[in-house]
Design a protein around this motif. Structure first.
Motif, PDB file in Angstrom:
ATOM      1  N   ASP A  85       4.646 -31.806 -28.594  1.00 54.49           N
ATOM      2  CA  ASP A  85       4.711 -32.509 -29.878  1.00 54.49           C
ATOM      3  C   ASP A  85       5.406 -33.855 -29.737  1.00 54.49           C
ATOM      4  OD1 ASP A  85       3.468 -30.305 -30.960  1.00 54.49           O
ATOM      5  OD2 ASP A  85       5.264 -29.519 -31.928  1.00 54.49           O
ATOM      6  N   ARG A  98      -0.729 -29.799 -36.859  1.00 51.73           N
ATOM      7  CA  ARG A  98      -1.539 -28.576 -36.845  1.00 51.73           C
ATOM      8  C   ARG A  98      -0.714 -27.324 -37.113  1.00 51.73           C
ATOM      9  NH1 ARG A  98      -6.850 -28.474 -33.861  1.00 51.73           N
ATOM     10  NH2 ARG A  98      -7.318 -30.661 -33.557  1.00 51.73           N
ATOM     11  N   ASN A  99       0.604 -27.485 -37.159  1.00 50.28           N
ATOM     12  CA  ASN A  99       1.461 -26.327 -37.422  1.00 50.28           C
ATOM     13  C   ASN A  99       2.767 -26.825 -38.046  1.00 50.28           C
ATOM     14  OD1 ASN A  99       3.202 -27.161 -35.254  1.00 50.28           O
ATOM     15  ND2 ASN A  99       1.797 -26.162 -33.812  1.00 50.28           N
ATOM     16  N   GLN A 102       5.087 -29.154 -35.980  1.00 49.39           N
ATOM     17  CA  GLN A 102       4.556 -30.508 -35.916  1.00 49.39           C
ATOM     18  C   GLN A 102       4.764 -31.246 -37.237  1.00 49.39           C
ATOM     19  OE1 GLN A 102       0.486 -30.185 -34.591  1.00 49.39           O
ATOM     20  NE2 GLN A 102       1.084 -29.785 -32.478  1.00 49.39           N
ATOM     21  N   ASN A 154     -11.753 -16.383 -32.615  1.00 49.16           N
ATOM     22  CA  ASN A 154     -10.368 -16.654 -32.210  1.00 49.16           C
ATOM     23  C   ASN A 154      -9.865 -17.948 -32.839  1.00 49.16           C
ATOM     24  OD1 ASN A 154      -7.966 -16.039 -30.600  1.00 49.16           O
ATOM     25  ND2 ASN A 154      -8.540 -17.900 -29.494  1.00 49.16           N
ATOM     26  N   ARG A 155     -10.678 -19.002 -32.837  1.00 52.11           N
ATOM     27  CA  ARG A 155     -10.237 -20.273 -33.425  1.00 52.11           C
ATOM     28  C   ARG A 155      -9.933 -20.118 -34.910  1.00 52.11           C
ATOM     29  NH1 ARG A 155     -14.153 -22.746 -30.012  1.00 52.11           N
ATOM     30  NH2 ARG A 155     -15.525 -23.229 -31.742  1.00 52.11           N
ATOM     31  N   VAL A 162      -6.607 -18.290 -35.155  1.00 52.47           N
ATOM     32  CA  VAL A 162      -5.516 -19.205 -34.811  1.00 52.47           C
ATOM     33  C   VAL A 162      -5.264 -20.169 -35.966  1.00 52.47           C
ATOM     34  CG1 VAL A 162      -4.848 -21.115 -33.283  1.00 52.47           C
ATOM     35  CG2 VAL A 162      -5.785 -19.009 -32.314  1.00 52.47           C
ATOM     36  N   TYR A 163      -6.327 -20.651 -36.597  1.00 51.46           N
ATOM     37  CA  TYR A 163      -6.149 -21.536 -37.753  1.00 51.46           C
ATOM     38  C   TYR A 163      -5.346 -20.822 -38.840  1.00 51.46           C
ATOM     39  CZ  TYR A 163      -6.865 -23.967 -42.091  1.00 51.46           C
ATOM     40  OH  TYR A 163      -6.630 -24.586 -43.287  1.00 51.46           O
ATOM     41  N   GLU A 164      -5.725 -19.600 -39.162  1.00 47.98           N
ATOM     42  CA  GLU A 164      -5.024 -18.843 -40.214  1.00 47.98           C
ATOM     43  C   GLU A 164      -3.551 -18.636 -39.864  1.00 47.98           C
ATOM     44  OE1 GLU A 164      -5.816 -17.860 -43.313  1.00 47.98           O
ATOM     45  OE2 GLU A 164      -7.654 -19.006 -43.009  1.00 47.98           O
ATOM     46  N   ARG A 165      -3.276 -18.381 -38.605  1.00 44.46           N
ATOM     47  CA  ARG A 165      -1.906 -18.109 -38.175  1.00 44.46           C
ATOM     48  C   ARG A 165      -1.073 -19.389 -38.046  1.00 44.46           C
ATOM     49  NH1 ARG A 165      -2.752 -15.684 -33.214  1.00 44.46           N
ATOM     50  NH2 ARG A 165      -2.502 -17.702 -32.219  1.00 44.46           N
ATOM     51  N   GLU A 166      -1.642 -20.434 -37.448  1.00 39.85           N
ATOM     52  CA  GLU A 166      -0.878 -21.631 -37.101  1.00 39.85           C
ATOM     53  C   GLU A 166      -0.962 -22.754 -38.136  1.00 39.85           C
ATOM     54  OE1 GLU A 166       1.025 -22.057 -34.279  1.00 39.85           O
ATOM     55  OE2 GLU A 166       0.628 -19.972 -33.752  1.00 39.85           O
ATOM     56  N   THR A 167      -2.163 -23.018 -38.630  1.00 40.74           N
ATOM     57  CA  THR A 167      -2.372 -24.205 -39.456  1.00 40.74           C
ATOM     58  C   THR A 167      -2.363 -23.911 -40.951  1.00 40.74           C
ATOM     59  OG1 THR A 167      -3.686 -25.121 -37.642  1.00 40.74           O
ATOM     60  CG2 THR A 167      -3.856 -26.234 -39.759  1.00 40.74           C
TER      61      THR A 167
END
Length: 184
Positions: free
Chosen positions: A61, A88-89, A92, A137-138, A141-146
């Motif tokens: 970052d 993205r998270n 950040q 998976n993407r 990951v979006y739901e979890r991170e972004t």
């Protein structure tokens, strides 16, 4: 106007960010494109990024923020910009706040679409890396991170949710209409 585009993979963030940037006559700033430009030009930062990417690691970052700050210092950002790809998270977002302050963003466009539609869009665009497993998976990951960024920016009162389903032109018009409430 300083704007961030958020939304899951396949919702059309990149396409819409370019169109809205043109309509508002402000630059579209994609961190992914910036990474590629620095690496292709073999700048000092590009050489650092190339070494990191060659190892298969994520760009820290701190380097991303440094690159972004350098870009935001260009004269074409005086009337605003559209950020695409960063933050993205939450870490950040906090790094962006620390570097620029909470006033770094006037509005956050949150493009939305149903999971099944996104999955279908991603699988139908024909990219080699868009397999059923990688797409799923993407999205996870979006739901979890972004996705937590949506709440983070909602709490600041700067989000504009926009349906990411429809013609490209309709979605652009809906985004511009939603942004109208944030203009001075």
């Amino acid at each position: 106007m300083k704007i961030l585009f958020l939304g899951p993979p396949g919702v059309g963030k990149g396409t819409q960010a370019v169109r809205v940037a043109e309509a508002l006559e402000i630059p579209h700033i994609s961190t992914g494109e910036m990474f590629r430009e620095h690496m292709d030009s073999a700048t000092g930062l590009g050489k650092q990024i190339s070494r990191i990417v060659a190892r298969g690691d994520l760009v820290p970052d701190s380097l991303t923020v440094a690159m972004l700050l350098e870009r935001l210092g260009h004269s074409d950002t005086a009337n605003g910009y559209i950020l695409d790809g960063f933050p993205r998270n939450l870490p950040q977002a906090h790094a962006l706040d620390e570097a620029i302050g909470e006033a770094a963003l006037d509005a956050v466009v949150v493009l939305q679409a149903e999971f099944d539609m996104l999955k279908e869009r991603l699988l139908n665009r024909g990219r080699a890396d868009d397999t059923e497993e990688s797409v799923s998976n993407r999205l996870v990951v979006y739901e979890r991170e972004t996705a937590p960024l949506v709440r983070f920016y909602e709490d600041r009162g700067v989000t504009a949710g926009v349906n990411g389903v429809g013609s490209v032109e309709e979605i652009t018009a809906n985004i511009l209409a939603a942004l109208a409430r944030f203009r001075p």
